[in-house]
Design a protein around this motif. Structure first.
Motif, short mmCIF file in Angstrom:
data_model
loop_
_atom_site.label_atom_id
_atom_site.label_comp_id
_atom_site.label_asym_id
_atom_site.label_seq_id
_atom_site.Cartn_x
_atom_site.Cartn_y
_atom_site.Cartn_z
N MET A 1 61.32 14.71 -14.25
CA MET A 1 60.84 14.51 -15.61
C MET A 1 59.44 15.08 -15.74
O MET A 1 58.66 15.05 -14.80
CB MET A 1 60.83 13.02 -15.95
CG MET A 1 60.54 12.73 -17.41
SD MET A 1 61.81 13.40 -18.51
CE MET A 1 63.16 12.26 -18.16
N GLU A 2 59.12 15.65 -16.90
CA GLU A 2 57.78 16.18 -17.12
C GLU A 2 57.29 15.82 -18.52
O GLU A 2 58.06 15.46 -19.40
CB GLU A 2 57.74 17.69 -16.89
CG GLU A 2 58.66 18.50 -17.76
CD GLU A 2 58.61 19.99 -17.42
OE1 GLU A 2 58.54 20.80 -18.36
OE2 GLU A 2 58.63 20.34 -16.22
N ARG B 1 54.26 16.72 -14.08
CA ARG B 1 55.61 16.64 -13.55
C ARG B 1 55.64 15.58 -12.45
O ARG B 1 54.64 15.39 -11.73
CB ARG B 1 56.00 18.01 -13.00
CG ARG B 1 57.46 18.25 -12.74
CD ARG B 1 57.68 19.74 -12.42
NE ARG B 1 57.47 20.56 -13.61
CZ ARG B 1 56.79 21.70 -13.61
NH1 ARG B 1 56.24 22.15 -12.50
NH2 ARG B 1 56.65 22.39 -14.73
N VAL B 2 56.76 14.88 -12.33
CA VAL B 2 56.90 13.91 -11.24
C VAL B 2 56.66 14.62 -9.91
O VAL B 2 57.21 15.68 -9.65
CB VAL B 2 58.30 13.26 -11.26
CG1 VAL B 2 58.53 12.44 -9.99
CG2 VAL B 2 58.45 12.37 -12.48
N GLY B 3 55.79 14.04 -9.08
CA GLY B 3 55.43 14.65 -7.80
C GLY B 3 54.11 15.38 -7.82
O GLY B 3 53.59 15.75 -6.76
N ASP B 4 53.52 15.58 -9.00
CA ASP B 4 52.26 16.31 -9.09
C ASP B 4 51.10 15.53 -8.47
O ASP B 4 51.02 14.31 -8.59
CB ASP B 4 51.90 16.61 -10.56
CG ASP B 4 52.56 17.87 -11.08
OD1 ASP B 4 52.88 18.75 -10.27
OD2 ASP B 4 52.75 17.97 -12.30
N LYS B 5 50.19 16.28 -7.86
CA LYS B 5 48.93 15.73 -7.37
C LYS B 5 47.95 15.71 -8.53
O LYS B 5 47.73 16.73 -9.19
CB LYS B 5 48.40 16.61 -6.24
CG LYS B 5 47.14 16.10 -5.55
CD LYS B 5 46.74 17.08 -4.43
CE LYS B 5 45.53 16.60 -3.66
NZ LYS B 5 45.16 17.57 -2.59
N ILE C 1 42.26 10.19 -6.64
CA ILE C 1 43.36 11.16 -6.51
C ILE C 1 44.65 10.44 -6.15
O ILE C 1 44.66 9.51 -5.34
CB ILE C 1 43.03 12.22 -5.45
CG1 ILE C 1 41.87 13.10 -5.93
CG2 ILE C 1 44.23 13.11 -5.14
CD1 ILE C 1 41.40 14.13 -4.92
N GLY C 2 45.74 10.87 -6.76
CA GLY C 2 47.04 10.27 -6.48
C GLY C 2 48.17 11.22 -6.83
O GLY C 2 47.96 12.42 -7.06
N PHE C 3 49.38 10.67 -6.89
CA PHE C 3 50.56 11.47 -7.18
C PHE C 3 51.39 10.79 -8.26
O PHE C 3 51.51 9.56 -8.28
CB PHE C 3 51.40 11.67 -5.92
CG PHE C 3 50.72 12.50 -4.87
CD1 PHE C 3 50.91 13.87 -4.81
CD2 PHE C 3 49.84 11.91 -3.95
CE1 PHE C 3 50.26 14.64 -3.86
CE2 PHE C 3 49.19 12.67 -3.00
CZ PHE C 3 49.41 14.03 -2.96
N ILE C 4 51.95 11.60 -9.15
CA ILE C 4 52.79 11.04 -10.21
C ILE C 4 54.13 10.61 -9.62
O ILE C 4 54.85 11.40 -9.02
CB ILE C 4 53.02 12.08 -11.34
CG1 ILE C 4 51.69 12.36 -12.06
CG2 ILE C 4 54.05 11.56 -12.34
CD1 ILE C 4 51.81 13.39 -13.17
N GLU C 5 54.42 9.35 -9.81
CA GLU C 5 55.65 8.77 -9.25
C GLU C 5 56.76 8.72 -10.29
O GLU C 5 57.93 8.89 -9.98
CB GLU C 5 55.34 7.35 -8.76
CG GLU C 5 56.51 6.61 -8.16
CD GLU C 5 56.14 5.18 -7.80
OE1 GLU C 5 57.03 4.31 -7.93
OE2 GLU C 5 54.99 4.93 -7.40
N LEU C 6 56.38 8.51 -11.55
CA LEU C 6 57.39 8.29 -12.60
C LEU C 6 56.83 8.71 -13.95
O LEU C 6 55.66 8.52 -14.23
CB LEU C 6 57.77 6.81 -12.63
CG LEU C 6 58.82 6.34 -13.63
CD1 LEU C 6 60.19 6.87 -13.24
CD2 LEU C 6 58.85 4.81 -13.70
N ILE C 7 57.69 9.31 -14.77
CA ILE C 7 57.34 9.62 -16.16
C ILE C 7 58.44 9.07 -17.06
O ILE C 7 59.62 9.37 -16.86
CB ILE C 7 57.19 11.14 -16.40
CG1 ILE C 7 55.98 11.69 -15.63
CG2 ILE C 7 57.03 11.45 -17.88
CD1 ILE C 7 55.84 13.20 -15.71
#
Length: 745
Positions: free
Chosen positions: A579-580, A589-593, A624-630
């Motif tokens: 998902m973006e 986007r899911v997974g983005d830094k 800093i983190g990562f997108i887990e869900l949108i």
């Protein structure tokens, strides 16, 4: 042309600007519609004004430029609208019961006589009133946001404005749109000016000049880190924005400044025989920090604690021999109310901290280890074996009104229960955060500040470490002897060479410092992408996410904006399974830094600590983190940060995130990364300076890679230009110290 009907399905939505692609049920025919909406909820009934267009890729669509929310008239439509989720607390069952009871009069009852809703099964009088209030609030919100959108204000920003002004939004903006500059973060002078001109407000209005002065001060704070401006400079810069001659209209400028002074928005003082203007809150910050530091500095008792024996025991236990500089720094810190330890990489700052902690423990004193960022606090904790926290986490964010200046649990009324506080990476602490920290320090607490004076100054306003050192009233320990380096390592050696104005060794003979010569910026960009995605992971065994690109600039082929797009395309390309969400010019986007780009004290996070789930508030600039869900429908985004905090971003807050495959060198302060890649490109001499490249190199733990031209590296190393910030802390410290000595001797 006009069409009307309920939203059947939402295909796409950009939460930043409200652009939405959806299917409308128009006379029982599904019509694909495109345009900007305040809200987008299935079941919402809309009247759209626009025309059909033939999109080459997607076929016929109805493109609308304006719309109205129209309450449905059919019983089925009313029920669908109520159950759409627009009115919290009304689900499908409640909606059905209300419509069955009131039929076509449902909306009139909700708006004009909400208490009557209590006649419906399972609706209490309190819930009935709540439904009526939320229905009215929804209408006001929709009307206000649609009004603001006429002036090209994004949906996201319009919602923020409504949060501040509520039902008075339209009246306030119509009467004085320049209030937006003063009250709403993110609204600049140009936006307010555009609205004012369309409404017909005179360009010589005091409202306009006042807003121009505020905008000039805010821009100076945000972009250059100043806390004040000389009045002459303020007038000159504001005149350029306002396109009004400040010499010919001096009375107009003076009246506006008098107005700002009277309502205490700004403070005017004479400083070094210059009339200066400072936002009142920043005057408060610097004055409060100066007074507290001077007070702490005077609080140490006269007796001197000889720590020579403790240092000898520390050396024996750790099988090391401390340098005289280090021993003096330890003694200074133990025997001072406030002290500073400063030195470059490899000069033994961590070893000194460890020895100080041992002495503190032997003295049976309570202590606290702090750092400005999560990465810095983790590094401090790992290196000392003690618990370390971020300053924000130690202060503990309170929930509530952000306009309240005391937004932390620990403050002057509720100070820390400690005897010693040690703050690492203090060079990146701005004056606002320093103020909050100082307020939480007890009267008899010792404060030990550790940092590198040659690093870039804080991203936020102020020049805390430099001002403290230059004040001359705080005991300073300067470390120059280098200890931490191996024969085949060049990171520390090169960092010190750069700091001394000498070219680093870039012959690729070491294991951790490399240079790749590229002259074309496109080649530089492509090489960086290839290194992050393929070459360095293969060479080092690290994951691409452990490799950080630190760029000097935001714009250009090798700026972070373009590098992030290229790295995202390679490392996290679009996929049906991902998902973006489009926010402004950025696709998330899911997974983005990603990186948080502003302090947000209201965001709630959760963190699993063993089997216990912690919960808190506050996500901060540089995390800093990562997108887990949108969640595409709601626009909500879930981010998991590197320290394990899991945070849900509502749609109005997503714009505070940015992609972080590449970040600016300024944003890297206080952090360390396994591998750092730095584009060595040409650019403005005011930006590409020695302390910029020095800061970038010192962020690397295992490897530095420079990509570009040697001549650009040489220019940066030779460029010792530093922006002199306008700050008051140094002089206020001197004044406060003098006053305390006069009072207490």
């Amino acid at each position: 042309m006009q069409i009307e009907g309920p939203i059947e399905e939402i295909i796409f939505r950009n939460e930043q600007n409200g652009y939405t692609v959806f299917i409308l049920d128009y006379n029982s025919t599904n019509v694909v519609c495109v345009g900007k909406l305040v809200n987008a909820s299935i079941g919402e009934n809309l009247s759209l004004h626009g025309e059909y267009v033939n999109n080459a890729k997607y076929g016929y669509q109805f493109s609308f430029d304006s719309y109205e929310v129209v309450l449905p008239t059919s019983l089925k439509g009313i029920e669908k609208y109520l159950s759409s989720g627009l009115i919290k607390g009304v689900g499908p069952i409640t909606a059905k019961n209300i419509v069955e009871h009131f039929k076509e009069q449902t909306f009139d009852i909700i708006e004009m006589s909400p208490t009557s809703l209590a006649e419906v099964k399972n609706i209490s009088l309190k819930k009935a009133l709540d439904i009526g209030e939320k229905f009215k609030e929804l209408k006001k919100l929709q009307n206000s946001v649609m009004f603001l959108q006429k002036y090209n204000i994004t949906t996201n920003m319009a919602l923020k404005i409504y949060e501040i002004y509520g039902s008075k939004t339209i009246d306030i903006v119509k009467n004085n749109p320049y209030r937006l500059v003063e009250d709403v973060n993110g609204i600049g002078f140009a936006t307010a000016d555009r609205i004012a001109k369309s409404i017909g407000i005179n360009e010589n209005s005091e409202y306009r000049v006042r807003a121009g002065l505020i905008h000039t001060l805010n821009t100076s704070i945000e972009k250059t880190g100043n806390t004040y401006l000389p009045k002459v400079m303020l007038y000159s810069q504001a005149a350029s924005i306002l396109e009004i001659d400040d010499e010919l209209n001096k009375e107009l400028f003076d009246n506006a400044l008098d107005s700002l002074s009277l309502d205490k928005t700004v403070t005017r003082i004479w400083h070094n025989e210059v009339d200066i203007v400072i936002p009142s809150k920043y005057y408060f910050y610097e004055n409060a920090v100066a007074q507290k530091l001077a007070l702490l500095n005077s609080s140490v008792k006269n007796e001197f604690q000889d720590v020579e024996e403790e240092i000898i025991h520390f050396e024996q236990r750790n099988n090391i021999v401390l340098h005289e500089e280090q021993k003096k720094a330890i003694s200074n810190s133990i025997n001072s109310g406030v002290s500073v330890i400063t030195g470059g990489p490899g000069t033994g700052k961590t070893t000194i901290i460890k020895c100080i902690i041992e002495i503190i423990k032997q003295n049976k004193q309570r202590f606290m280890l702090l750092a400005p960022t999560g990465r810095a606090s983790k590094r401090l904790g790992d290196s000392t074996g003690e618990e370390a926290k971020t300053i924000h986490r130690a202060l503990e964010v309170t929930s509530g009104d952000l306009s309240n200046i005391s937004r932390f649990v620990y403050n002057e009324s509720n100070p820390f229960k400690v005897d010693v506080v040690i703050v690492d990476e203090v060079s990146m602490v701005d004056v606002a955060l320093m103020n909050h920290l100082c307020k939480a320090l007890p009267r008899d607490c010792k404060l030990i500040l550790v940092g590198d004076k040659d690093q870039l100054p804080s991203v936020g306003a102020g020049n805390v470490l430099d001002d403290i050192i230059k004040s001359g009233i705080i005991r300073i320990s300067m470390l120059t002897k280098i200890f931490r380096q191996s024969d085949d390592s060049l990171i520390i050696t090169n960092a010190h060479l750069i700091n001394a104005g000498k070219m680093p060794v870039i012959d690729n003979s070491s294991k951790d410092f490399f240079f790749e010569e590229k002259s074309d910026v496109l080649d530089i960009k492509n090489s960086i992408v290839d290194m992050v995605t393929k070459r360095l992971p293969k060479f080092t065994g690290l994951e691409p996410c452990q490799i950080q690109v630190l760029a000097p600039l935001k714009a250009g082929l090798c700026g972070i904006d373009n590098l992030n797009k290229s790295l995202q395309a390679s490392l996290n390309p679009p996929s049906i399974s991902k998902m973006e969400l489009v926010v402004g010019e950025t696709i998330f986007r899911v997974g983005d830094k990603v990186m948080q780009t502003a302090n947000n004290y209201n965001l709630v996070w959760k963190k699993l600590n063993g089997f216990i789930e912690e919960e808190g508030e506050g996500v901060f600039n540089g995390d800093i983190g990562f997108i887990e869900l949108i969640d595409f429908q709601s626009g909500e985004v879930v981010v998991t940060f590197e320290d394990g905090r899991r945070c849900l971003y509502p749609r109005t807050e997503v714009s505070q995130l940015s992609l972080a495959y590449a970040i600016t060198i300024h944003k890297s302060q206080g952090s360390e990364f396994d591998v750092v890649i730095i584009p060595a490109i040409a650019g403005p001499s005011m930006i590409l300076t020695r302390n910029l490249i020095y800061t970038a190199v010192t962020r690397a733990k295992k490897m530095v890679v420079l990509v570009g031209e040697q001549k650009n590296v040489k220019r940066m190393v030779s460029n010792n230009y530093t922006v002199q910030r306008f700050t008051l802390l140094k002089d206020l410290l001197i004044v406060s110290d003098k006053k305390i000595k006069e009072l207490f001797g």
